[in-house]
Each structure stands twice: as C-alpha cells, then as structure tokens.
Scaffold this active site. Structure first.
Site, short mmCIF file in Angstrom:
data_model
loop_
_atom_site.label_atom_id
_atom_site.label_comp_id
_atom_site.label_asym_id
_atom_site.label_seq_id
_atom_site.Cartn_x
_atom_site.Cartn_y
_atom_site.Cartn_z
N ILE A 120 0.00 -9.96 -14.95
CA ILE A 120 -0.91 -8.51 -14.89
C ILE A 120 0.32 -7.90 -15.43
O ILE A 120 1.47 -8.10 -15.05
CB ILE A 120 -1.39 -8.43 -13.39
CG1 ILE A 120 -0.41 -8.00 -12.47
CG2 ILE A 120 -2.13 -9.20 -12.84
CD1 ILE A 120 -0.50 -7.86 -11.57
N TYR A 138 -5.72 -5.82 -10.46
CA TYR A 138 -6.53 -6.13 -10.86
C TYR A 138 -7.83 -5.17 -11.43
O TYR A 138 -8.97 -5.68 -11.18
CB TYR A 138 -6.46 -7.08 -10.18
CG TYR A 138 -5.64 -8.37 -10.41
CD1 TYR A 138 -5.81 -9.51 -10.85
CD2 TYR A 138 -4.73 -8.59 -9.11
CE1 TYR A 138 -4.83 -10.26 -11.10
CE2 TYR A 138 -4.06 -9.23 -9.57
CZ TYR A 138 -4.19 -10.42 -9.64
OH TYR A 138 -2.46 -11.57 -10.27
N PHE A 160 -1.94 -10.73 1.70
CA PHE A 160 -3.03 -11.25 0.05
C PHE A 160 -2.60 -12.29 -0.51
O PHE A 160 -3.11 -13.44 -0.49
CB PHE A 160 -3.66 -10.58 -0.46
CG PHE A 160 -2.71 -10.06 -1.83
CD1 PHE A 160 -2.13 -10.47 -3.17
CD2 PHE A 160 -2.71 -8.46 -1.57
CE1 PHE A 160 -1.69 -10.62 -3.63
CE2 PHE A 160 -1.19 -8.11 -2.57
CZ PHE A 160 -1.42 -8.65 -3.74
N ASP A 161 -0.82 -12.61 -0.45
CA ASP A 161 -1.16 -14.21 -1.19
C ASP A 161 0.97 -13.69 -1.15
O ASP A 161 1.62 -12.79 -0.58
CB ASP A 161 -1.16 -13.56 -2.92
CG ASP A 161 -0.96 -15.40 -3.50
OD1 ASP A 161 -1.04 -16.24 -2.22
OD2 ASP A 161 -0.57 -15.57 -4.73
N TYR A 211 7.25 -14.07 -3.88
CA TYR A 211 7.00 -12.70 -3.57
C TYR A 211 5.95 -12.97 -2.40
O TYR A 211 5.61 -14.22 -1.93
CB TYR A 211 6.19 -12.07 -4.90
CG TYR A 211 4.69 -13.27 -4.87
CD1 TYR A 211 3.65 -12.99 -4.61
CD2 TYR A 211 4.68 -14.00 -6.06
CE1 TYR A 211 2.68 -13.59 -4.53
CE2 TYR A 211 4.03 -15.16 -5.96
CZ TYR A 211 2.45 -14.63 -5.40
OH TYR A 211 1.63 -15.13 -5.82
N PHE A 213 4.36 -5.58 -4.20
CA PHE A 213 5.48 -6.51 -4.18
C PHE A 213 6.24 -6.75 -3.87
O PHE A 213 7.41 -6.49 -4.41
CB PHE A 213 4.87 -7.88 -5.63
CG PHE A 213 3.90 -8.06 -6.39
CD1 PHE A 213 3.05 -9.20 -5.80
CD2 PHE A 213 2.86 -7.39 -7.47
CE1 PHE A 213 2.37 -9.50 -6.22
CE2 PHE A 213 1.04 -7.54 -7.37
CZ PHE A 213 1.02 -9.37 -6.51
#
Length: 539
Positions: free
Chosen positions: A282, A308, A262-263, A252, A324
């Site tokens: 999540i 989050y 962010f990731d 992802y 995502f």
C-alpha cells in the site's frame, strides 16, 4: 380544595429538575376520583409535549410539573379552580371536576440549552483531537433522556463513519465530537433544536426529543494527512538506508488506531518480504519503509487514502487508519554484489586463494540482524572446499577469492548470490542477506583450470607402456588407478586437491576410454598437450 402532589418514584440521579420556561415531554393517565379514565397519552402512543409555566397547561399541571426529574413519577390531584373550573370541557370534563393525573416525565430541555459533553474516559496520551473537516469512526449507543435505547452501532457491529463539522451530522453531534481523542469515551447530550427538532426523524426519534449519545472514538484522520513516522529504535551504526527498488524483509504488528490487532507477521513466524517504492505494498507503507536501517524499529501511521481506502480489506474496516510497528530484519538491492570487509591480514600475505585451490576455513554465519545461523566453531571442525567448484553458494565462492592463510574477513552475500527466494527450509529464510565471518586456516594450491592431474617433472616418453603393467596392449581401470596412485605417492604427480581420488581416476580413465569398452589402447591414449589440439581435457 388544594393542589396535591405525591411523588410515587424519584430516580437516584436527578441532574436537572423542571423549571418554568422549560419544555417537557411526559406521559400521563387522567382520571376522575372514582377512577374513571378520561384521557391517556399512552393510548395515543405519544408523549404530551409542552412548555411549562407559559399558560399552555391548566394551572394545576403547570405547578405540579415544576421540580420534576426525568423518570420521576408523580400522582397529582388538581382542584377545579386550578383545572377546568365550573365550565368543564363539554363531553369530557364535567363542571367543577377534581382531576387526577399519574405523570411520568420523559424529557426536559430549555431553549437556552447547549450541547452538554461529559467525558468519562480519556487516554493518557492524546496526540491529536477531532477538528472541523476531520473524518472519524466511532461507536455509539443512542438513548433518550429517560434511558430508552433508540439506536446502537454496536448492535450493527459496524462503526459510524463520517466527516465532522461540515453538516454530515446533526448540529449537536458535530459540536459534541470536536476535541475528542482516539480512545476517549464521552456522553453527548443534545437538545432537540440541535438534533431532529419538532418533527423527529420520522422513525425511532419523536419530535422535540433530547438525545443522549454514549460515544467511543476509534479512529481519526484528515483527508490532507500524510503518513506519520515515529522512530522507536535506530541502531547506532547505520551504514545504509533503504531506497526505492530495495528488497526488504521485516516483521510487523498491524493495528487499528484504537489498538485492535488485525495482522502480525510474528504470528506467522515469517517476515514480510517485498520491494519498496515500486507499488508492491500500500502507498503509505511504500513511503514509510524508505530510509530505514537494518535493525531499525519504527511506527508508521497510515491514513486510509494511503491504506485500504473506503472499502477496507479482510479484518480492516473501510476508512480505517492503520498503525504498523515494524522491525527491519534486512534489505538489499538486486544490483548488490558481495561485500567484503577485511578485518585482519597477516604481514606475509603473498599466496592468495584462487579458483581450484583447496581451502580450510572457520566461519560464523548470521543474518543481517545478527541472528546466528551456523558456526564451524561449534562443530569443532573446519569447512573444506575446492574454490570455484560450486561446492558453496556463488557469493561465498566470490568472497573467498584472493584470501591468504590467517586472514579474517566479513563477507556479506545478497540472496541472489546466496540461497535465493526459497532459502533453506528450517535453516535459512528465503530472500535473506547472509553475513559470514571467515578465517582462512589452510590453503592447498589447485591445478590449472581443466586439469585433474599434473606431472611434477618430465613425462616418460613410454608412458603407456609403463601403465600397461602386463604388456598386453590394453590398460584396465585397476592398472590405471594403481599407476596414478604410485605417481602421487612418489611425488612425481599431483591430483587436484579436495576431490575424491577414486572419482578423479574414474573420470580420467573414462576420458581416455574413447570407445567406452572398459579398456584403453595405445591409439586411444593421449596427453593433455595432445588433447588440446583435438579440443579435449584429459590427462
């Protein structure tokens, strides 16, 4: 004798000029012709705020301000008849005084003004715009009409997060944000009666100030939102879709709604591996990963109450919508067994592989997404094993059962029957489903379970004496080995195929050498049928 107006500075841009009835805020220096100062707004630290053309000013100033632009500077000479006349102002302005004013216009608005919106950037794609009760995250620079900065979210390095249209903002901002797209940039100009009014905010914003906000919208959601799924690629063949309880491996990229990364699992060069539908991820991802195929690519957009939340985590700010882009590499269920698909079976298929048989086969090994792991074809030699002896993973032992020479099959092995959670470093990822395309080339029948050697004919009644070549009543390992080799060479006996001859013989000898002294006596020596009575598996 006449009013004289001299423009000392005129800004390049003048979108609006003072008209009678407008409200203005300006600074000034008031002096007499000899230069003596009698008044200054600068000394008081606040602008002079007044309506123009309504008799609230001396006549000369009412006339002089008309046509001015914000940030324009004018020198104004006002004769007595347009100022304080023959009476003057006791103690301040003498009778018949000519007055000089150095004026700088700071602000300008009209009671009929509305919020002004100027969009200077809008993304090509705008799937959704801000509506009443939406929650938004945006950056802004807040200035007065003259360009003076009074606040900036950029300086705080934190977005301003709020609901729109329910009174959490000043009315003008509530209006100005409506209809914005994520990524859009607009300038929102707000008159004071839709901002902080006559009193200001008691801090940086004075009373009766027009406000200009340069806004970029970063995020947008509604508390009623669920996740949104955009399918980017779905394989033509999708025999199975993920369900709650399945274990997935996927790659992802995680971004915010404005595209900020962010990731990424790609940057770690490792998939993210998790159960779905069981709270391991999540809530929005738990839902978004259901119903996917191996090889599928989809975009999952998750509102913060399913991500989050208000607190955020790490690089993820509070109340952030998450995007995502996932690629499903494989998935399985812990209850899965080996899946076997026969691709070709010879017409003559009577001898089937069983535990103990010695097999030679070719294979291509890949992951479920098609990534090639290994191939015997590239090595130019077969893979040879004794079936059921633990020489391969459990799933392969199962997948090679009941196969005939010449048969081709595809064997899919879940990780708990393959290389498990750890995988094989540098070769097989952890928790990976394995796919083997197999062709069986040779089968040598094994011995009955528990046997390492069998006789092909009648067993000599004087077996011990035949092995004991020097007739000293003791059999050494060398004698035992030579005898077994001779029986195999002559076809009278058969060893279990696929095993090292010396290891088998040593094992057989050790089983007969009951006292472990390196010699077998006639009393120690027993055949298999004799051993069965005593619970041993020997010769």
């Amino acid at each position: 004798a006449e009013l004289r107006v001299e423009q000392r500075f005129v800004p390049e841009s003048c979108p609006r000029a003072v008209r009678p009835g407008d409200f203005v805020r300006y600074h000034y220096l008031g002096s007499f012709p000899d230069g003596t100062r009698f008044d200054s707004s600068y000394d008081r630290g606040s602008t002079f705020n007044v309506f123009v053309g309504k008799g609230q000013l001396i006549a000369g100033m009412d006339q002089a301000l008309v046509g001015m632009c914000v940030n324009e500077r004018r020198f104004v000479q006002i004769p007595p008849k347009l100022a304080y006349g023959s009476e003057g102002v006791s103690g301040v302005i003498p009778p018949n005084a000519v007055l000089h004013f150095d004026v700088l216009l700071i602000d300008l608005w009209n009671s009929e003004d509305e919020v002004q919106v100027q969009t200077y950037f809008k993304p090509e794609k705008c799937p959704r715009t801000v509506q009443v009760s939406d929650f938004v995250r945006y950056h802004y620079n807040g200035t007065f009409l003259d360009g003076t900065l009074f606040d900036s979210s950029h300086n705080r390095m934190r977005t301003y997060d709020t609901y729109v249209g329910i009174g959490w903002l000043i009315p003008g901002m509530d209006q100005g944000l409506l209809g914005m797209c994520v990524g859009e940039k607009r300038i929102i100009t707000i008159p004071p009666f839709l901002a902080y009014g006559e009193e200001g905010d008691g801090k940086e914003i004075p009373g009766q100030a027009s406000l200009v906000f340069d806004v970029v919208l970063l995020d947008l959601h509604n508390p009623k939102d669920g996740i949104a799924i955009e399918n980017q690629h779905v394989p033509e063949s999708c025999e199975r879709r993920s369900q709650a309880g399945d274990f997935l491996r996927y790659h992802y990229n995680g971004t915010l709604l404005d595209g900020t990364l962010f990731d990424s699992s790609y940057s770690r060069n490792r998939t993210y591996d998790t159960y779905v539908g069981q709270g391991y991820v999540i809530a929005g991802m738990d839902e978004g990963l259901l119903g996917v195929c191996t090889g599928e690519k989809r975009r999952i957009i998750i509102p913060p109450h399913l991500g989050y939340g208000e607190e955020g985590r790490g690089k993820i700010p509070g109340s952030a919508v998450l995007v995502f882009d996932i690629h499903v590499v494989d998935f399985h269920n812990p209850s899965d067994s080996v899946s076997i698909t026969v691709n070709y079976k010879p017409s003559n298929c009577t001898v089937l592989s069983k535990k103990g048989d010695y097999l030679k086969y070719h294979y291509n090994a890949s992951l479920l997404d098609g990534t090639l792991l290994d191939s015997t074809h590239s090595l130019g030699k077969t893979y040879n094993i004794v079936l059921g002896s633990g020489q391969v993973v459990v799933g392969m032992d199962m997948g090679l059962q009941d196969m005939c020479v010449g048969e081709r099959r595809t064997v899919v092995i879940p990780p708990h029957l393959g290389y498990g959670e750890d995988g094989v470093e540098g070769e097989v990822p952890g928790s990976a489903v394995l796919v083997f395309d197999i062709e069986l080339l040779e089968l040598v029948s094994g011995l009955p379970e528990g046997y390492m050697f069998v006789w092909n004919g009648e067993v000599s009644p004087n077996l011990f004496e035949e092995i004991d070549q020097n007739h000293d009543g003791e059999v050494l390992l060398e004698e035992f080995s030579e005898y077994i080799q001779a029986q195999v060479d002559s076809g009278k006996g058969k060893l279990a195929p696929g095993f090292d001859f010396e290891k088998i013989v040593k094992n057989m000898f050790a089983n007969q050498d009951r006292d472990g002294n390196g010699k077998v006596t006639a009393e120690e020596f027993k055949l298999k049928d004799q051993e069965a009575k005593e619970g041993h598996d020997e010769l």
